[in-house]
Design an enzyme around this catalytic site. Structure first.
Site, PDB file in Angstrom:
ATOM      1  N   ARG A 143     -21.314  14.920  -1.091  1.00 46.73           N
ATOM      2  CA  ARG A 143     -20.858  16.118  -1.805  1.00 46.73           C
ATOM      3  C   ARG A 143     -20.408  17.134  -0.764  1.00 46.73           C
ATOM      4  O   ARG A 143     -21.164  17.459   0.155  1.00 46.73           O
ATOM      5  CB  ARG A 143     -21.981  16.720  -2.653  1.00 46.73           C
ATOM      6  CG  ARG A 143     -21.639  18.111  -3.171  1.00 46.73           C
ATOM      7  CD  ARG A 143     -22.625  18.651  -4.188  1.00 46.73           C
ATOM      8  NE  ARG A 143     -22.493  17.979  -5.461  1.00 46.73           N
ATOM      9  CZ  ARG A 143     -22.905  18.481  -6.638  1.00 46.73           C
ATOM     10  NH1 ARG A 143     -23.463  19.681  -6.680  1.00 46.73           N
ATOM     11  NH2 ARG A 143     -22.737  17.803  -7.754  1.00 46.73           N
TER      12      ARG A 143
ATOM     13  N   HIS B  27     -14.795  14.890  -9.378  1.00 51.19           N
ATOM     14  CA  HIS B  27     -16.230  14.708  -9.636  1.00 51.19           C
ATOM     15  C   HIS B  27     -16.376  13.449 -10.504  1.00 51.19           C
ATOM     16  O   HIS B  27     -16.748  13.507 -11.678  1.00 51.19           O
ATOM     17  CB  HIS B  27     -16.778  15.954 -10.343  1.00 51.19           C
ATOM     18  CG  HIS B  27     -18.274  16.084 -10.297  1.00 51.19           C
ATOM     19  ND1 HIS B  27     -19.091  15.194  -9.624  1.00 51.19           N
ATOM     20  CD2 HIS B  27     -19.109  17.010 -10.842  1.00 51.19           C
ATOM     21  CE1 HIS B  27     -20.349  15.575  -9.762  1.00 51.19           C
ATOM     22  NE2 HIS B  27     -20.392  16.667 -10.498  1.00 51.19           N
TER      23      HIS B  27
ATOM     24  N   CYS C 214     -20.817  20.383 -17.931  1.00 53.19           N
ATOM     25  CA  CYS C 214     -21.393  19.595 -16.831  1.00 53.19           C
ATOM     26  C   CYS C 214     -22.662  20.236 -16.280  1.00 53.19           C
ATOM     27  O   CYS C 214     -23.485  19.547 -15.686  1.00 53.19           O
ATOM     28  CB  CYS C 214     -20.364  19.437 -15.718  1.00 53.19           C
ATOM     29  SG  CYS C 214     -19.699  21.013 -15.140  1.00 53.19           S
TER      30      CYS C 214
ATOM     31  N   ARG D 111     -26.169  11.624 -16.397  1.00 51.13           N
ATOM     32  CA  ARG D 111     -25.774  11.576 -14.978  1.00 51.13           C
ATOM     33  C   ARG D 111     -26.567  10.482 -14.268  1.00 51.13           C
ATOM     34  O   ARG D 111     -26.050   9.756 -13.434  1.00 51.13           O
ATOM     35  CB  ARG D 111     -26.039  12.928 -14.279  1.00 51.13           C
ATOM     36  CG  ARG D 111     -25.263  14.128 -14.798  1.00 51.13           C
ATOM     37  CD  ARG D 111     -23.769  13.966 -14.666  1.00 51.13           C
ATOM     38  NE  ARG D 111     -23.361  13.497 -13.347  1.00 51.13           N
ATOM     39  CZ  ARG D 111     -23.343  14.257 -12.240  1.00 51.13           C
ATOM     40  NH1 ARG D 111     -23.667  15.535 -12.290  1.00 51.13           N
ATOM     41  NH2 ARG D 111     -22.961  13.755 -11.081  1.00 51.13           N
TER      42      ARG D 111
HETATM   43  N1   CP Z   1     -23.044  18.671 -12.899  1.00 54.34           N
HETATM   44  C1   CP Z   1     -23.452  18.651 -11.621  1.00 54.34           C
HETATM   45  O1   CP Z   1     -22.802  18.068 -10.747  1.00 54.34           O
HETATM   46  O2   CP Z   1     -24.587  19.338 -11.403  1.00 54.34           O
HETATM   47  P1   CP Z   1     -25.256  19.610  -9.980  1.00 54.34           P
HETATM   48  O3   CP Z   1     -24.349  20.587  -9.246  1.00 54.34           O
HETATM   49  O4   CP Z   1     -26.590  20.200 -10.292  1.00 54.34           O
HETATM   50  O5   CP Z   1     -25.366  18.332  -9.227  1.00 54.34           O
HETATM   51  N1  NVA Z   2     -16.614  22.931 -10.983  1.00 52.88           N
HETATM   52  C1  NVA Z   2     -18.000  23.083 -10.626  1.00 52.88           C
HETATM   53  C2  NVA Z   2     -18.789  21.907 -11.060  1.00 52.88           C
HETATM   54  C3  NVA Z   2     -20.260  21.992 -10.794  1.00 52.88           C
HETATM   55  C4  NVA Z   2     -20.999  20.760 -11.197  1.00 52.88           C
HETATM   56  C5  NVA Z   2     -18.127  23.283  -9.133  1.00 52.88           C
HETATM   57  O1  NVA Z   2     -17.431  22.591  -8.371  1.00 52.88           O
HETATM   58  O2  NVA Z   2     -18.895  24.139  -8.717  1.00 52.88           O
END
Ligand code: CP
Ligand code: NVA
Length: 341
Positions: free
Chosen positions: A110, A137, A277, A322
């Protein structure tokens, strides 16, 4: 339709790495794993396997999902945050990838730039899984589609979802491409500056054409985009990595796209469900939520608290999914590495 060559390493860097058949297979596998986990009949396919989780941004769901999925399948994981490795400081992405490939069976990444995930994969001998970047994502989209499939009154290829808000963010891009791959009617309601980029839209259109689905709709008109829709989806208005200073502009741009009770009821479809999400700014209880309430006199940003908490809201089912879908990604990759997937 671009399918990135996977060579022998089954990376998952963006949604277009997956064929429609592979997406469906992952959803079926996730549903199967979920059912076995719930009934206490889970069979471990990752025993002795280890996964490195490089997270340069915070995470609640994705990190937990990778850790728990690996554990429940008999494997283990190491969480590496942005302060606890040499990555980028004294050790290059390529060197890190090579070292971790000697120790681990897969790397979840990430970070800020999609290009970094791609560089990591280019040098890694083990699968790299995108756990969120600025552009994509993909593991989120798998959970979204599993949730849609579980809760839709129709088959996926006859279901519709409207993403309202920042239509150019990572979650929207992944939903667009993965959704279109399975024939889902995906609609984006957003102000023009926040429409999906041309490449993402082209990919989604090609995928919709390939399966005989409806091409995605991109419009500024929320009412048009939500007419009769099965699911309304939104995400935070300012994503991780974007400066907090843009909140003022985003509130101005996206307030007309806020999902409230009138939007949910305005679809004309009594079965419309709500997706997000997470994390979500739906009240003033968090630091950012309190700031929005204070500066903009707005309690909850992208979604009103009543919709978030309503019986139409599937957000916690989605969050649970998830884990089941990430477990499917790990098991599927392990099978493919063993030559049985
Ligand atoms: N939806 C999602 O990716 O959540 P987190 O940022 O908590 O991993
Ligand atoms: N678009 C958001 C998604 C978080 C899960 C971000 O990148 O912060």
């Amino acid at each position: 339709m671009t399918i990135t060559p996977q060579a022998t390493v089954p990376h998952l860097l963006k949604d277009s790495d997956l064929t429609p058949a592979r997406i469906l297979r992952l959803l079926d596998l996730a549903a199967d794993l979920k059912q076995h986990h719930r009934s206490g009949t889970e069979r471990q396919e990752l025993s002795g396997r280890a996964f490195a989780l490089i997270f340069e941004k915070p995470s609640t769901r994705t990190r937990s999902a990778f850790e728990i999925a690996a554990y429940q399948q008999g494997g283990t994981s190491t969480y590496i945050d942005s302060h606890s490795s040499h990555l980028g400081d004294t050790e290059s992405v390529a060197d890190t990838a090579q070292v971790l490939s000697r120790l681990y069976d897969g790397i979840a990444y990430r970070g800020y730039q999609q290009s970094r995930a791609e560089s990591l994969a280019a040098a890694a001998a083990v699968p790299v899984f995108n756990a969120l970047t600025d552009r994509w994502h993909p593991t989120q989209a798998l959970a979204d589609l599993l949730t849609i499939r579980e809760h839709s009154l129709r088959p996926l290829s006859a279901s519709s979802v409207c993403f309202a808000g920042d239509g150019n963010d990572n979650v929207a891009a992944s939903l667009l491409v993965s959704g279109a791959s399975l024939g889902v009617d995906v609609r984006i309601a957003a102000p023009e500056p926040l429409w999906p980029d041309a490449d993402t839209l082209r990919e989604a259109n090609e995928r919709a054409d390939a399966v005989g689905g409806r091409r995605p709709t991109v419009t500024t008109d929320l009412r048009e985009a939500t007419a009769g829709v099965d699911f309304i989806y939104t995400d935070v208005w300012v994503s991780m990595g974007e400066p907090e200073g843009i909140w003022g502009d985003r509130v101005h741009q996206l307030l007309p796209y806020r999902v409230d009770r009138a939007v949910m009821e305005g679809t004309g479809n009594p079965a419309t469900k709500f997706l997000h999400c997470l994390p979500s700014i739906h009240d003033g209880s968090t630091r950012v939520g309190a700031r929005i309430a204070d500066e903009f006199e707005l309690v909850g940003a992208e979604v009103s608290d009543d919709v978030f908490r309503s019986s139409r809201s599937l957000v916690f089912d989605q969050a649970e999914n998830r884990m089941h879908t990430i477990k499917a990604v790990l098991v599927d990759a392990a099978r493919r590495v063993r030559g049985i997937g």
